[in-house]
Scaffold this motif. Structure first.
Motif, PDB file in Angstrom:
ATOM      1  N   ARG A  42     -68.243  19.322  -6.019  1.00 56.03           N
ATOM      2  CA  ARG A  42     -69.364  18.805  -6.809  1.00 56.03           C
ATOM      3  C   ARG A  42     -70.666  19.565  -6.607  1.00 56.03           C
ATOM      4  O   ARG A  42     -71.599  19.377  -7.390  1.00 56.03           O
ATOM      5  N   ILE A  43     -70.771  20.388  -5.583  1.00 52.55           N
ATOM      6  CA  ILE A  43     -72.015  21.125  -5.340  1.00 52.55           C
ATOM      7  C   ILE A  43     -71.802  22.582  -5.738  1.00 52.55           C
ATOM      8  O   ILE A  43     -70.900  23.250  -5.225  1.00 52.55           O
ATOM      9  N   PHE A  44     -72.637  23.054  -6.667  1.00 52.38           N
ATOM     10  CA  PHE A  44     -72.535  24.431  -7.134  1.00 52.38           C
ATOM     11  C   PHE A  44     -73.903  25.102  -7.033  1.00 52.38           C
ATOM     12  O   PHE A  44     -74.939  24.452  -7.211  1.00 52.38           O
ATOM     13  N   GLY A  45     -73.895  26.398  -6.767  1.00 54.42           N
ATOM     14  CA  GLY A  45     -75.134  27.142  -6.589  1.00 54.42           C
ATOM     15  C   GLY A  45     -75.334  28.199  -7.651  1.00 54.42           C
ATOM     16  O   GLY A  45     -74.422  28.961  -7.978  1.00 54.42           O
ATOM     17  N   GLU A  46     -76.545  28.233  -8.203  1.00 51.24           N
ATOM     18  CA  GLU A  46     -76.914  29.217  -9.214  1.00 51.24           C
ATOM     19  C   GLU A  46     -78.257  29.847  -8.837  1.00 51.24           C
ATOM     20  O   GLU A  46     -79.051  29.238  -8.120  1.00 51.24           O
ATOM     21  N   SER A  47     -78.501  31.051  -9.361  1.00 51.77           N
ATOM     22  CA  SER A  47     -79.735  31.741  -8.973  1.00 51.77           C
ATOM     23  C   SER A  47     -80.526  32.276 -10.166  1.00 51.77           C
ATOM     24  O   SER A  47     -81.494  33.005  -9.967  1.00 51.77           O
ATOM     25  N   HIS A  48     -80.107  31.945 -11.390  1.00 49.62           N
ATOM     26  CA  HIS A  48     -80.857  32.356 -12.578  1.00 49.62           C
ATOM     27  C   HIS A  48     -81.098  31.140 -13.463  1.00 49.62           C
ATOM     28  O   HIS A  48     -80.147  30.466 -13.856  1.00 49.62           O
ATOM     29  N   GLU A  49     -82.357  30.913 -13.767  1.00 49.12           N
ATOM     30  CA  GLU A  49     -82.744  29.680 -14.468  1.00 49.12           C
ATOM     31  C   GLU A  49     -82.035  29.523 -15.799  1.00 49.12           C
ATOM     32  O   GLU A  49     -81.551  28.444 -16.135  1.00 49.12           O
ATOM     33  N   GLN A  50     -81.956  30.602 -16.598  1.00 49.22           N
ATOM     34  CA  GLN A  50     -81.364  30.481 -17.934  1.00 49.22           C
ATOM     35  C   GLN A  50     -79.864  30.188 -17.863  1.00 49.22           C
ATOM     36  O   GLN A  50     -79.343  29.352 -18.604  1.00 49.22           O
ATOM     37  N   GLU A  51     -79.186  30.866 -16.963  1.00 49.93           N
ATOM     38  CA  GLU A  51     -77.754  30.614 -16.794  1.00 49.93           C
ATOM     39  C   GLU A  51     -77.516  29.190 -16.314  1.00 49.93           C
ATOM     40  O   GLU A  51     -76.610  28.489 -16.791  1.00 49.93           O
ATOM     41  N   LEU A  52     -78.327  28.747 -15.379  1.00 50.96           N
ATOM     42  CA  LEU A  52     -78.197  27.395 -14.851  1.00 50.96           C
ATOM     43  C   LEU A  52     -78.446  26.359 -15.954  1.00 50.96           C
ATOM     44  O   LEU A  52     -77.726  25.354 -16.046  1.00 50.96           O
ATOM     45  N   ARG A  53     -79.426  26.602 -16.803  1.00 52.41           N
ATOM     46  CA  ARG A  53     -79.737  25.649 -17.866  1.00 52.41           C
ATOM     47  C   ARG A  53     -78.537  25.442 -18.794  1.00 52.41           C
ATOM     48  O   ARG A  53     -78.186  24.320 -19.141  1.00 52.41           O
ATOM     49  N   VAL A  54     -77.901  26.545 -19.176  1.00 54.17           N
ATOM     50  CA  VAL A  54     -76.733  26.462 -20.062  1.00 54.17           C
ATOM     51  C   VAL A  54     -75.598  25.695 -19.383  1.00 54.17           C
ATOM     52  O   VAL A  54     -74.949  24.835 -19.991  1.00 54.17           O
ATOM     53  N   LYS A  55     -75.370  25.987 -18.119  1.00 56.99           N
ATOM     54  CA  LYS A  55     -74.279  25.318 -17.405  1.00 56.99           C
ATOM     55  C   LYS A  55     -74.584  23.832 -17.217  1.00 56.99           C
ATOM     56  O   LYS A  55     -73.697  22.986 -17.350  1.00 56.99           O
ATOM     57  N   HIS A  56     -75.835  23.533 -16.899  1.00 58.20           N
ATOM     58  CA  HIS A  56     -76.208  22.125 -16.736  1.00 58.20           C
ATOM     59  C   HIS A  56     -75.972  21.348 -18.033  1.00 58.20           C
ATOM     60  O   HIS A  56     -75.532  20.189 -18.000  1.00 58.20           O
ATOM     61  N   GLU A  57     -76.243  21.978 -19.157  1.00 56.47           N
ATOM     62  CA  GLU A  57     -76.107  21.288 -20.446  1.00 56.47           C
ATOM     63  C   GLU A  57     -74.654  21.126 -20.877  1.00 56.47           C
ATOM     64  O   GLU A  57     -74.335  20.235 -21.669  1.00 56.47           O
ATOM     65  N   THR A  58     -73.772  21.971 -20.370  1.00 54.20           N
ATOM     66  CA  THR A  58     -72.398  21.993 -20.885  1.00 54.20           C
ATOM     67  C   THR A  58     -71.355  21.497 -19.894  1.00 54.20           C
ATOM     68  O   THR A  58     -70.188  21.338 -20.268  1.00 54.20           O
TER      69      THR A  58
END
Length: 223
Positions: A42-58
């Motif tokens: 359940r815990i995932f790490g991201e380091s780019h805001e735009q990529e994270l935004r897309v993943k969070h939404e989908t």
């Protein structure tokens, strides 16, 4: 697909009780994250805001997203509404901005202070003395929308396991020092985020409570 399920199980089975896994999913497709999610991660790490935004939404909304890279202050507002933890806070300026944006979202955001111990100039983070200065200054105590939960660091990217172990040990000693001096009454200040794919087994021996592993689980990054 890369054997995400098998690799994840291997990593999880190698972690002692009390050590949590942050699966570093940056540059990896949703299907890989979904495969890990299906196995209970359940815990995932991201380091780019735009990529994270897309993943969070989908992706599923109960994923706890950790921002693990260098975060520019002008990007904080985009992740503040939903990010679970910001792991790499390396300045009082950034801490203030997180507090400001968290307040706008009606949230308290968990953060880790990033240490720079590794002998590499490319690494971000606070030197031990800079960390002591930041905490001694006391302004962080007035920030009501951030919660300092511990420290994070990266060891030098070298083959010398003794050097790596020494750097983790320094981080643990510094954690114990600032815990005693500033967070003795805070049960929240408990996280020691160090250890990556190549050195996490050493990290857990040296007190890590949270390891950040990507390549070992997901394979080479898909750019």
């Amino acid at each position: 697909m890369y054997d995400v399920k098998g690799n994840l199980k291997t990593v999880v089975d190698s972690l002692p009780q009390g050590v949590r896994l942050v699966a570093i999913s940056k540059y990896h497709p949703n299907e890989y994250i979904e495969a890990a999610y299906a196995e209970g991660q359940r815990i995932f790490g991201e380091s780019h805001e735009q990529e994270l935004r897309v993943k969070h939404e989908t992706l599923p909304k109960d994923i706890a997203w950790h921002f693990i890279g260098h975060l520019q202050t002008n990007k904080v507002k985009y992740i503040a509404p939903y990010v679970s933890m910001i792991e790499a806070v390396d300045s009082l300026k950034l801490l203030r901005e997180i507090d400001k944006q968290a307040a706008k979202s009606g949230r308290v955001i968990d953060v880790l202070l990033e240490l720079h111990i590794a002998e590499e100039e490319t690494k971000y983070g606070l030197t031990p003395d800079a960390l002591r200065q930041l905490l001694a200054g006391g302004e962080w105590r007035t920030l009501e929308h951030v919660r300092i939960c511990g420290l994070m660091m990266m060891a030098s990217n070298v083959d010398d396991t003794q050097q790596i172990r020494s750097e983790f040990r320094q981080a643990r000693q510094l954690f114990d020092e600032v815990k005693a001096d500033y967070f003795a009454d805070s049960s929240c200040f408990c996280e020691r985020s160090w250890g990556m794919s190549h050195d996490y087994l050493i990290a857990v021996q040296e007190g890590s409570t949270m390891v950040r592993i990507g390549t070992t689980i997901f394979g080479p990054r898909v750019y």
